[in-house]
Write an enzyme that holds these catalytic residues in place. Structure first.
Site, short mmCIF file in Angstrom:
data_model
loop_
_atom_site.label_atom_id
_atom_site.label_comp_id
_atom_site.label_asym_id
_atom_site.label_seq_id
_atom_site.Cartn_x
_atom_site.Cartn_y
_atom_site.Cartn_z
N LEU A 69 61.48 16.89 -3.22
CA LEU A 69 62.34 16.87 -2.04
C LEU A 69 61.59 17.62 -0.94
O LEU A 69 60.92 18.63 -1.22
CB LEU A 69 63.68 17.56 -2.31
N ASP A 70 61.70 17.13 0.29
CA ASP A 70 61.07 17.84 1.40
C ASP A 70 61.60 19.26 1.48
O ASP A 70 62.70 19.56 1.03
CB ASP A 70 61.36 17.12 2.73
N LYS A 71 60.81 20.13 2.08
CA LYS A 71 61.17 21.55 2.18
C LYS A 71 62.60 21.74 2.68
O LYS A 71 63.35 22.57 2.15
CB LYS A 71 60.19 22.26 3.11
N ARG B 227 64.31 9.54 6.02
CA ARG B 227 64.12 10.01 7.40
C ARG B 227 63.40 8.96 8.24
O ARG B 227 63.75 8.71 9.40
CB ARG B 227 63.34 11.32 7.39
#
Length: 311
Positions: A132-134, A233
């Site tokens: 997962l992205d930060k 996104r």
């Protein structure tokens, strides 16, 4: 493993990787070059063409300590057993060490909370199967041993794992549901961004369903069919409805349709990342064969913005 007639003539590194004996082709080549793979008892090169009837044996080296240090970082552990861990990742936590994030990561935390893990690929580390992205929150599964890592990797590759997200996007999405089928690759003009117009885009598929519409925003349930970097996104940005709070893909003045109330404006200005949350994770447990599903509630900043948008 004995080579069948179907695999006769294949490269050794491809044979080892495709049979799930190691995690990837690169690891396969590494193991072969270091003598951990033998063919009829002899060490061969990665490009060796296997022959029907040959016996290929892989010996996973004994786990050795990493330079990554355990750190006492609090984790929201949703599930844990001897094979895997499911965590509800908070915003701001990087998944694994990299340049600029050598410590304070999820891997550091897992090494602290699970010091007796078997290790992955010959190293004492948790097996990161997906990321997962930060600043994306929510559910993430991690393998604690090699066997589990191999099986979970297979399930992700075969799209047997279900991952559902909640995303709050700018604008009022008109369709109640839809499919975004646009290839995603690195943006040639900005290496930190991904895009749908990349000359090296990979097939990417995102399904979405509208859960609620507000003035200037829409709450989506998103089902990922592929797992590309920044996929939701990028796809919602391409759709013309970037994720609220996204510092990379949000267009200027994307919030102009939102109610201009002070509490809402303050809540959005205070966001430290995109309102994208991995809400549901479903997979087959590698050891038991049981189908398991976990859910995680929206984080406070996400639910606050939604409540301020609600009439």
């Amino acid at each position: 493993m004995t080579v069948s007639t179907e695999d006769h003539g294949r490269r050794l590194d491809l044979f080892v990787a495709d049979k799930g004996l190691v995690l990837s082709r690169s690891q396969s080549a590494h193991f072969i070059k270091n003598g951990f793979v033998t063919v009829d008892g002899d060490v061969r090169k990665p490009k060796h063409k296997v022959r029907c009837g040959e016996c290929v044996r892989v010996v996973v080296p004994e786990a050795k300590p990493l330079t990554v240090e355990p750190e006492a970082i609090d984790l929201d552990i949703v599930h844990a057993d001897g094979d895997l861990v499911v965590v509800n990742k908070p915003r701001g936590l990087v998944v694994h060490p990299a340049a600029g994030h050598e410590s304070g990561t999820l891997v550091n935390a897992l090494l602290y909370h699970f010091p007796d893990m078997e290790g992955i690929g010959g190293e004492l580390r948790p097996g990161i199967v997906h990321r997962l992205d930060k600043d994306t929150t929510g559910l993430l599964v991690v393998a604690l041993n090699q066997k589990t890592h191999l099986e979970l990797t297979r399930q992700f590759k075969e799209r047997e794992v279900s991952k559902r997200y909640r995303a709050l996007v700018y604008g009022e999405v008109p369709e109640d549901r839809g499919i975004i089928d646009q290839p995603i690759g690195r943006d040639p003009r900005d290496r930190k961004r991904m895009g749908v117009n990349s000359p090296v885009g990979r097939p990417s598929e995102t399904h979405y369903t509208v859960l609620d519409r507000f003035p200037g925003a829409t709450l989506l349930d998103v089902d990922l069919k592929t797992g590309r970097t920044h996929q939701i996104r990028v796809h919602t940005h391409w759709l013309g409805h970037p994720v609220v709070g996204d510092p990379v893909y949000t267009r200027r003045k994307a919030d102009r349709g939102l109610p201009q109330t002070a509490p809402l404006r303050s809540a959005i200005r205070g966001l430290s990342g995109q309102l994208l949350h991995a809400h549901t994770l479903s997979l087959t447990h590698p050891a038991t064969g049981q189908r398991m599903t976990w859910q995680a509630p929206l984080p406070v900043d996400f639910s606050t913005v939604v409540s301020l948008l609600s009439p």
